[in-house]
Design a protein around this motif. Structure first.
Motif, mmCIF file in Angstrom:
data_model
loop_
_atom_site.group_PDB
_atom_site.id
_atom_site.type_symbol
_atom_site.label_atom_id
_atom_site.label_comp_id
_atom_site.label_asym_id
_atom_site.label_seq_id
_atom_site.Cartn_x
_atom_site.Cartn_y
_atom_site.Cartn_z
ATOM 1 N N ALA A 156 0.816 -1.216 0.000
ATOM 2 C CA ALA A 156 0.000 0.000 0.000
ATOM 3 C C ALA A 156 0.848 1.262 0.000
ATOM 4 C CB ALA A 156 -0.941 0.002 1.204
ATOM 5 N N ALA A 157 2.012 1.204 0.626
ATOM 6 C CA ALA A 157 2.890 2.373 0.694
ATOM 7 C C ALA A 157 3.596 2.645 -0.628
ATOM 8 C CB ALA A 157 3.926 2.191 1.800
ATOM 9 N N HIS A 158 3.571 1.685 -1.544
ATOM 10 C CA HIS A 158 4.300 1.823 -2.799
ATOM 11 C C HIS A 158 3.402 1.829 -4.031
ATOM 12 C CE1 HIS A 158 8.191 1.295 -0.838
ATOM 13 N NE2 HIS A 158 7.574 0.414 -0.072
ATOM 14 N N ALA A 159 2.120 1.815 -3.841
ATOM 15 C CA ALA A 159 1.190 1.772 -4.965
ATOM 16 C C ALA A 159 1.428 2.938 -5.907
ATOM 17 C CB ALA A 159 -0.250 1.781 -4.453
ATOM 18 N N GLY A 160 1.547 2.625 -7.184
ATOM 19 C CA GLY A 160 1.653 3.659 -8.204
ATOM 20 C C GLY A 160 3.033 4.216 -8.439
ATOM 21 N N HIS A 161 4.055 3.735 -7.748
ATOM 22 C CA HIS A 161 5.376 4.308 -8.004
ATOM 23 C C HIS A 161 5.937 3.790 -9.325
ATOM 24 C CE1 HIS A 161 7.623 0.809 -6.075
ATOM 25 N NE2 HIS A 161 8.330 1.024 -7.155
ATOM 26 N N ALA A 162 6.887 4.515 -9.872
ATOM 27 C CA ALA A 162 7.449 4.200 -11.186
ATOM 28 C C ALA A 162 7.984 2.777 -11.242
ATOM 29 C CB ALA A 162 8.559 5.187 -11.515
ATOM 30 N N GLY A 163 7.640 2.077 -12.289
ATOM 31 C CA GLY A 163 8.143 0.734 -12.505
ATOM 32 C C GLY A 163 7.308 -0.368 -11.873
ATOM 33 N N ASN A 164 6.407 -0.024 -10.989
ATOM 34 C CA ASN A 164 5.584 -1.038 -10.345
ATOM 35 C C ASN A 164 4.407 -1.374 -11.248
ATOM 36 O OD1 ASN A 164 4.099 -2.711 -8.722
ATOM 37 N ND2 ASN A 164 3.997 -1.340 -6.989
ATOM 38 N N THR A 165 4.348 -2.618 -11.666
ATOM 39 C CA THR A 165 3.262 -3.062 -12.544
ATOM 40 C C THR A 165 2.139 -3.720 -11.766
ATOM 41 O OG1 THR A 165 4.412 -5.149 -12.913
ATOM 42 C CG2 THR A 165 4.830 -3.375 -14.498
ATOM 43 N N GLY A 166 2.118 -3.495 -10.452
ATOM 44 C CA GLY A 166 1.038 -4.030 -9.632
ATOM 45 C C GLY A 166 1.479 -5.086 -8.653
ATOM 46 N N GLY A 167 2.726 -5.529 -8.748
ATOM 47 C CA GLY A 167 3.217 -6.535 -7.813
ATOM 48 C C GLY A 167 3.387 -5.963 -6.421
ATOM 49 N N GLY A 168 3.393 -6.847 -5.430
ATOM 50 C CA GLY A 168 3.489 -6.438 -4.040
ATOM 51 C C GLY A 168 4.915 -6.142 -3.599
ATOM 52 N N HIS A 169 5.007 -5.417 -2.490
ATOM 53 C CA HIS A 169 6.277 -5.096 -1.833
ATOM 54 C C HIS A 169 6.278 -5.784 -0.473
ATOM 55 C CE1 HIS A 169 6.337 -1.969 -4.833
ATOM 56 N NE2 HIS A 169 7.542 -1.616 -4.462
ATOM 57 N N PHE A 170 7.287 -6.611 -0.225
ATOM 58 C CA PHE A 170 7.322 -7.386 1.000
ATOM 59 C C PHE A 170 8.663 -7.270 1.705
ATOM 60 C CE2 PHE A 170 4.145 -9.371 -1.658
ATOM 61 C CZ PHE A 170 3.106 -9.612 -0.774
ATOM 62 N N ASP A 171 8.615 -7.271 3.032
ATOM 63 C CA ASP A 171 9.791 -7.379 3.890
ATOM 64 C C ASP A 171 9.710 -8.739 4.557
ATOM 65 O OD1 ASP A 171 11.020 -4.826 3.562
ATOM 66 O OD2 ASP A 171 9.470 -3.951 4.834
ATOM 67 N N LEU A 172 10.788 -9.521 4.442
ATOM 68 C CA LEU A 172 10.833 -10.871 4.979
ATOM 69 C C LEU A 172 11.983 -11.000 5.968
ATOM 70 C CD1 LEU A 172 10.121 -13.959 4.937
ATOM 71 C CD2 LEU A 172 11.762 -14.138 3.036
ATOM 72 N N VAL A 173 11.667 -11.540 7.135
ATOM 73 C CA VAL A 173 12.685 -11.961 8.100
ATOM 74 C C VAL A 173 12.433 -13.447 8.329
ATOM 75 C CG1 VAL A 173 13.601 -11.713 10.433
ATOM 76 C CG2 VAL A 173 12.755 -9.694 9.211
ATOM 77 N N ILE A 174 13.468 -14.263 8.101
ATOM 78 C CA ILE A 174 13.319 -15.697 8.242
ATOM 79 C C ILE A 174 14.536 -16.272 8.952
ATOM 80 C CG2 ILE A 174 14.204 -16.066 5.893
ATOM 81 C CD1 ILE A 174 12.320 -18.550 5.751
ATOM 82 N N VAL A 175 14.272 -17.186 9.882
ATOM 83 C CA VAL A 175 15.329 -17.868 10.639
ATOM 84 C C VAL A 175 15.167 -19.361 10.381
ATOM 85 C CG1 VAL A 175 16.319 -18.303 12.912
ATOM 86 C CG2 VAL A 175 15.250 -16.087 12.431
ATOM 87 N N SER A 176 16.240 -19.990 9.867
ATOM 88 C CA SER A 176 16.176 -21.412 9.539
ATOM 89 C C SER A 176 17.549 -22.052 9.706
ATOM 90 C CB SER A 176 15.705 -21.596 8.100
ATOM 91 O OG SER A 176 15.789 -22.954 7.707
ATOM 92 N N VAL A 219 5.239 -10.260 -7.174
ATOM 93 C CA VAL A 219 6.081 -9.620 -6.156
ATOM 94 C C VAL A 219 6.994 -8.651 -6.888
ATOM 95 C CG1 VAL A 219 7.885 -9.958 -4.429
ATOM 96 C CG2 VAL A 219 6.023 -11.625 -4.631
ATOM 97 N N HIS A 220 6.792 -7.370 -6.651
ATOM 98 C CA HIS A 220 7.602 -6.340 -7.305
ATOM 99 C C HIS A 220 8.909 -6.115 -6.559
ATOM 100 C CE1 HIS A 220 8.583 -2.726 -9.528
ATOM 101 N NE2 HIS A 220 8.745 -2.098 -8.390
ATOM 102 N N ALA A 221 8.854 -6.172 -5.234
ATOM 103 C CA ALA A 221 10.045 -5.930 -4.416
ATOM 104 C C ALA A 221 10.005 -6.845 -3.194
ATOM 105 C CB ALA A 221 10.096 -4.472 -3.979
ATOM 106 N N LEU A 222 11.188 -7.385 -2.854
ATOM 107 C CA LEU A 222 11.290 -8.279 -1.713
ATOM 108 C C LEU A 222 12.586 -7.974 -0.969
ATOM 109 C CD1 LEU A 222 10.275 -10.793 -0.141
ATOM 110 C CD2 LEU A 222 11.604 -12.183 -1.762
ATOM 111 N N SER A 223 12.446 -7.562 0.273
ATOM 112 C CA SER A 223 13.596 -7.337 1.146
ATOM 113 C C SER A 223 13.749 -8.587 2.006
ATOM 114 C CB SER A 223 13.362 -6.114 2.029
ATOM 115 O OG SER A 223 14.333 -6.045 3.041
#
Length: 86
Positions: free
Chosen positions: A26-46, A73-77
């Motif tokens: 929601a914070a990135h909707a409509g920014h340049a280059g985004n074709t509608g994919g989501g922006h996610f932040d991932l923290v994973i411990v394995s 998925v447009h962006a994944l941290s």
């Protein structure tokens, strides 16, 4: 299936001890280059990440989610840790 759930399901093969997935789309909707994919932040411990470099860890995650990028998925941290590092 919701995208959030799809990501979690795919990452389940890593048997994560902790997994936090935050949808920032929601914070990135409509920014340049985004074709509608989501922006996610991932923290994973394995345990899978023990002895791996950060690059190897990211490749593992992207290997599981790569076909979702860039359409769904447009962006994944990614912050990937072995147990004891988090």
């Amino acid at each position: 299936m919701r995208l959030h759930d799809e990501i979690r399901q795919r990452l389940a093969v890593l048997n994560p001890e902790a997994l936090e997935l935050h949808d920032d789309s929601a914070a990135h909707a409509g920014h340049a280059g985004n074709t509608g994919g989501g922006h996610f932040d991932l923290v994973i411990v394995s345990k899978v990440f023990a002895g791996q470099t950060a690059l190897q860890r990211h490749r593992t995650v992207y290997g599981l989610l790569g076909d979702l990028i860039p359409d769904q998925v447009h962006a994944l941290s990614v912050k990937a840790y072995a147990p004891g590092e988090f």
